[in-house]
Write an enzyme that holds these catalytic residues in place. Structure first.
Site, PDB file in Angstrom:
ATOM      1  N   SER A  97      15.377  -6.454  22.427  1.00 37.19           N
ATOM      2  CA  SER A  97      13.983  -6.242  22.030  1.00 37.19           C
ATOM      3  C   SER A  97      13.513  -4.832  22.338  1.00 37.19           C
ATOM      4  O   SER A  97      12.634  -4.308  21.647  1.00 37.19           O
ATOM      5  CB  SER A  97      13.075  -7.252  22.727  1.00 37.19           C
ATOM      6  OG  SER A  97      13.319  -8.539  22.240  1.00 37.19           O
ATOM      7  N   GLU A 280       2.337  -9.437  19.031  1.00 30.67           N
ATOM      8  CA  GLU A 280       3.693  -9.991  19.142  1.00 30.67           C
ATOM      9  C   GLU A 280       3.675 -11.472  19.494  1.00 30.67           C
ATOM     10  O   GLU A 280       2.911 -11.906  20.345  1.00 30.67           O
ATOM     11  CB  GLU A 280       4.496  -9.267  20.240  1.00 30.67           C
ATOM     12  CG  GLU A 280       5.952  -9.733  20.271  1.00 30.67           C
ATOM     13  CD  GLU A 280       6.600  -9.766  21.657  1.00 30.67           C
ATOM     14  OE1 GLU A 280       7.816  -9.978  21.725  1.00 30.67           O
ATOM     15  OE2 GLU A 280       5.885  -9.607  22.665  1.00 30.67           O
ATOM     16  N   HIS A 289      16.964 -18.307  22.707  1.00 26.69           N
ATOM     17  CA  HIS A 289      17.822 -18.048  23.867  1.00 26.69           C
ATOM     18  C   HIS A 289      18.270 -19.326  24.569  1.00 26.69           C
ATOM     19  O   HIS A 289      19.395 -19.428  25.038  1.00 26.69           O
ATOM     20  CB  HIS A 289      17.088 -17.152  24.874  1.00 26.69           C
ATOM     21  CG  HIS A 289      17.076 -15.706  24.497  1.00 26.69           C
ATOM     22  ND1 HIS A 289      18.217 -14.947  24.411  1.00 26.69           N
ATOM     23  CD2 HIS A 289      16.058 -14.872  24.182  1.00 26.69           C
ATOM     24  CE1 HIS A 289      17.907 -13.706  24.062  1.00 26.69           C
ATOM     25  NE2 HIS A 289      16.599 -13.640  23.908  1.00 26.69           N
ATOM     26  N   ASP A 336      11.931  -8.022  15.234  1.00 23.06           N
ATOM     27  CA  ASP A 336      12.768  -6.996  15.864  1.00 23.06           C
ATOM     28  C   ASP A 336      14.253  -7.320  15.725  1.00 23.06           C
ATOM     29  O   ASP A 336      15.099  -6.439  15.805  1.00 23.06           O
ATOM     30  CB  ASP A 336      12.396  -6.810  17.338  1.00 23.06           C
ATOM     31  CG  ASP A 336      12.418  -8.104  18.131  1.00 23.06           C
ATOM     32  OD1 ASP A 336      12.523  -9.203  17.535  1.00 23.06           O
ATOM     33  OD2 ASP A 336      12.321  -8.026  19.376  1.00 23.06           O
TER      34      ASP A 336
HETATM   35 ZN   LIG Z   1      13.294  -9.428  20.646  1.00 25.04          ZN
END
Ligand SMILES: [Zn+2]
Length: 406
Positions: A97, A280, A289, A336
């Site tokens: 990121s 964001e 994740h 991203d």
């Molecule tokens: Zn990211």
């Protein structure tokens, strides 16, 4: 969080050394194109620029949200999508990121972990370009506020783990006018925490949106620190930031991403020269994740987590139509990178989605949507770095990187 950024210990503390100015690095080459300031031209024809970043949010994420909602999304009212690449200068791994946000925030490639810096030099950020033009700046996120994605627009530091350096830069003067995001425990910092630094530099500080509103009665910059880290079964304990909206208690006082965006727009809309706002949504990345730990739970959550950003897009679109117009305001929705290799089931069903690459980021092309000045050149976006040119009105005018050289 992304790659463990939610973990307080600072394994890279010794790399948190001061950066050189770009001018002092004028002869540097082979480090991602840091030759001079030439990549940064005059700001966009757009008076206002609003960029919404879905961390880890690929094409399948949006499709899942669309399927679960059973309707067109707010993002579908924009031009696009166009798919683009996300590689960084780090070889053999997908971008993280920090490098991903750096590319959007500066138009430059860097190595994973670096925040708007490369080869020991600062990279000029979108907020700096905006500041030179007299524009207001703001950053909103539902992860902890000093995470790499929001900070790439506001600070320049060799490593995303340099928490004290990030905090010091954020409040050293000329910081963003609006900073809203997840609370950061004092254990992240060796020195003063965010509240003390912010108050000392004239920020109005609040720990819920109502309190911040009551505090922010003038035009001083504002810092909102919300939530204390989610406490939700299945949600990673190390993930600081706001609780995902679909998992909140009914009496939660945490603001939604759309509410934070609305608050920011109300503040930034007062600037005579316009503004740049970054919003964001971290939650799809977080689940990408940890999805391998409980795939059915991750599959159940994902559409609702993506919709947090779409609700913010709806709020932004409403603001543009009521308070501005798409003739003067550019809205961009992008990512991203992709996280987890998220894919829908064989018949497109959301419940049986898979995450074959979890816990890692992937190099899958990700979608961008846009509307407003410059959006007619959206098809020229080939790589993350091109988004910076889109935001500054230089897409198709200045050459893109075409991707980061190995
Ligand atoms: Zn990211």
């Amino acid at each position: 969080m992304d790659g463990g950024a939610g973990v307080p210990p600072d394994p890279l503390a010794d790399v948190c050394a001061p950066l050189a100015d770009l001018e002092q690095r004028a002869s540097a080459t082979g480090d991602g194109g840091i030759d001079d300031d030439a990549g940064v031209a005059e700001p966009a024809p757009a008076r206002n620029v609003i960029v919404l970043i879905g961390d880890g949010t690929g094409a399948a994420h949006w499709e899942a949200a669309r399927a679960a909602a059973g309707r067109a999304l707010a993002v579908d009212s924009l031009e696009g999508p166009v798919l683009y690449g996300t590689d960084s200068l780090s070889i053999g791994v997908a971008t993280d990121s920090a490098a991903g946000a750096t590319a959007i925030a500066t138009g430059r490639c860097t190595h994973n972990g670096a925040v708007s810096a490369s080869a020991g030099a600062r990279l000029t950020t979108l907020f700096q370009v905006a500041g030179r033009a007299g524009k207001g700046t703001g950053v909103v996120t539902n992860t902890f506020i000093i995470d790499a994605t929001p900070m790439a627009f506001a600070v320049q530091t060799p490593s995303r783990y340099c928490a004290d350096d990030i905090a010091a830069q954020l409040f050293a003067g000329d910081g963003p006018d609006v900073i809203l995001g997840g609370f950061v425990p004092s254990s992240f910092f060796a020195g003063d925490g965010l509240e003390a630094l912010a108050s000392a530099s004239g920020y109005r500080v609040g720990f819920d949106l109502a309190a911040l509103r009551a505090e922010a009665t003038d035009d001083a910059p504002v810092l909102g620190l919300f939530g204390e880290g989610p406490s939700v079964p299945g949600w990673p304990e190390w993930e600081n930031g706001l609780t995902p909206e679909i998992l909140r208690a009914a009496d939660s006082d945490e603001p939604t991403l759309a509410e934070m965006a609305s608050f920011a727009l109300d503040r930034l809309g007062r600037h005579d020269e316009g503004f740049v706002l970054v919003v964001e949504n971290e939650h799809p990345d977080t689940v990408g994740h940890v999805a391998y730990l409980d795939v059915p739970l991750a599959a159940e959550w994902m559409p609702g987590l993506v919709l947090e950003l779409d609700d913010a897009v709806a709020e932004v679109t409403r603001w543009v139509e009521q308070e501005s117009s798409f003739d003067e305001t550019l809205v961009v929705v992008c990512a991203d990178h992709e996280t987890g290799g998220y894919a829908l089931g064989p018949e497109g069903e959301v419940a049986s989605a898979t995450f074959p690459s979890s816990p890692n980021h992937t190099r899958a092309a990700v979608p961008i949507f846009a509307r407003g000045p410059g959006a007619e050149r959206l098809r020229d976006v080939m790589h993350l770095t091109d988004i910076f040119h889109l935001l500054t009105g230089n897409l198709g005018v200045l050459p893109g990187t075409g991707g980061c050289p190995p």
